[in-house]
Design a protein around this motif. Structure first.
Motif, short mmCIF file in Angstrom:
data_model
loop_
_atom_site.label_atom_id
_atom_site.label_comp_id
_atom_site.label_asym_id
_atom_site.label_seq_id
_atom_site.Cartn_x
_atom_site.Cartn_y
_atom_site.Cartn_z
N ALA A 125 0.83 -1.21 0.00
CA ALA A 125 0.00 0.00 0.00
C ALA A 125 0.86 1.26 0.00
O ALA A 125 0.48 2.28 -0.59
CB ALA A 125 -0.92 0.00 1.21
N MET A 126 2.01 1.21 0.63
CA MET A 126 2.87 2.38 0.70
C MET A 126 3.48 2.72 -0.66
O MET A 126 3.72 3.88 -0.96
CB MET A 126 3.98 2.15 1.72
CG MET A 126 4.70 3.42 2.06
SD MET A 126 5.99 3.30 3.30
CE MET A 126 5.87 1.73 4.02
N ALA A 128 2.11 1.94 -3.66
CA ALA A 128 1.12 1.89 -4.74
C ALA A 128 1.23 3.15 -5.58
O ALA A 128 1.49 4.24 -5.08
CB ALA A 128 -0.28 1.75 -4.16
N GLU A 130 -1.18 4.59 -7.31
CA GLU A 130 -2.36 5.44 -7.15
C GLU A 130 -2.84 5.41 -5.72
O GLU A 130 -2.77 4.39 -5.05
CB GLU A 130 -3.50 4.93 -8.05
CG GLU A 130 -3.26 5.16 -9.51
CD GLU A 130 -4.47 4.72 -10.33
OE1 GLU A 130 -5.55 4.53 -9.74
OE2 GLU A 130 -4.32 4.55 -11.53
N TYR A 131 -3.37 6.55 -5.31
CA TYR A 131 -3.94 6.65 -3.98
C TYR A 131 -5.42 6.33 -4.06
O TYR A 131 -6.14 6.89 -4.88
CB TYR A 131 -3.73 8.06 -3.42
CG TYR A 131 -4.48 8.31 -2.14
CD1 TYR A 131 -4.05 7.72 -0.95
CD2 TYR A 131 -5.62 9.09 -2.11
CE1 TYR A 131 -4.73 7.93 0.23
CE2 TYR A 131 -6.30 9.31 -0.93
CZ TYR A 131 -5.87 8.72 0.23
OH TYR A 131 -6.55 8.93 1.39
N ARG A 132 -5.86 5.42 -3.22
CA ARG A 132 -7.28 5.10 -3.15
C ARG A 132 -7.78 5.49 -1.77
O ARG A 132 -7.36 4.93 -0.77
CB ARG A 132 -7.51 3.60 -3.36
CG ARG A 132 -7.29 3.18 -4.77
CD ARG A 132 -7.78 1.75 -4.96
NE ARG A 132 -6.99 1.18 -6.03
CZ ARG A 132 -6.49 -0.02 -6.04
NH1 ARG A 132 -6.70 -0.82 -5.04
NH2 ARG A 132 -5.79 -0.45 -7.05
N ALA A 133 -8.67 6.44 -1.76
CA ALA A 133 -9.22 6.91 -0.49
C ALA A 133 -10.18 5.87 0.06
O ALA A 133 -10.85 5.15 -0.69
CB ALA A 133 -9.94 8.23 -0.68
#
Length: 145
Positions: A125-126, A128, A130-133
């Motif tokens: 996740a760190m 990635a 793209e950022y997924r909120a």
């Protein structure tokens, strides 16, 4: 994952945690004096850290927290993240400043990399692209903000 792999990782993680717990307590309380640096650059680097008055105790607190977390197998990815920069500094100090090509700093780096590789799923996740909120949950303050 085999039983031998899990056991090996647990032993390495516990030993690594014990090393950093001992080192952190030593940074805070100073009960063991490490050998003096051999080079002028090493002496200047260590003198600067000690002269600041807060870096050594701060490093000690971070080492103790991360070491205890590793030994307890709790928040291992966070503990490894906290130790990332100090491990690089330990390696760089001994390899570049002191000129030691072979020594314990290689073992510290190797064990850190093995433990970090074992926790690679937590790093996904760190890193990635793209950022997924997270989905927005209705909270009592959400209409006001």
């Amino acid at each position: 994952m085999s039983r031998l792999h899990r056991f090996s990782v647990a032993v390495l993680r516990t030993a690594f945690g014990a090393f950093f717990t001992f080192s952190g307590l030593n940074h805070i309380f100073g009960f063991w004096q490490p050998p003096a640096p051999h080079t002028a650059a090493g002496r200047a680097f260590m003198a600067g850290l000690e002269a600041s008055g807060f870096v050594m105790p701060l490093i000690g607190v971070v080492f103790v927290y991360a070491g205890v977390a590793l030994m307890a197998a709790r928040l291992v990815p966070l503990a490894l993240l906290l130790l990332a920069a100090p491990v690089v500094v330990i390696f760089g100090y001994h390899f570049v400043t002191e000129g030691h090509t072979i020594g314990p700093h290689l073992a510290v780096l190797a064990i850190y990399l093995l433990l970090a590789w074992d926790e690679r799923g937590a790093w996904r996740a760190m890193f990635a692209a793209e950022y997924r909120a997270a989905p927005q949950d209705a909270t009592p303050l959400s209409p006001a903000f």
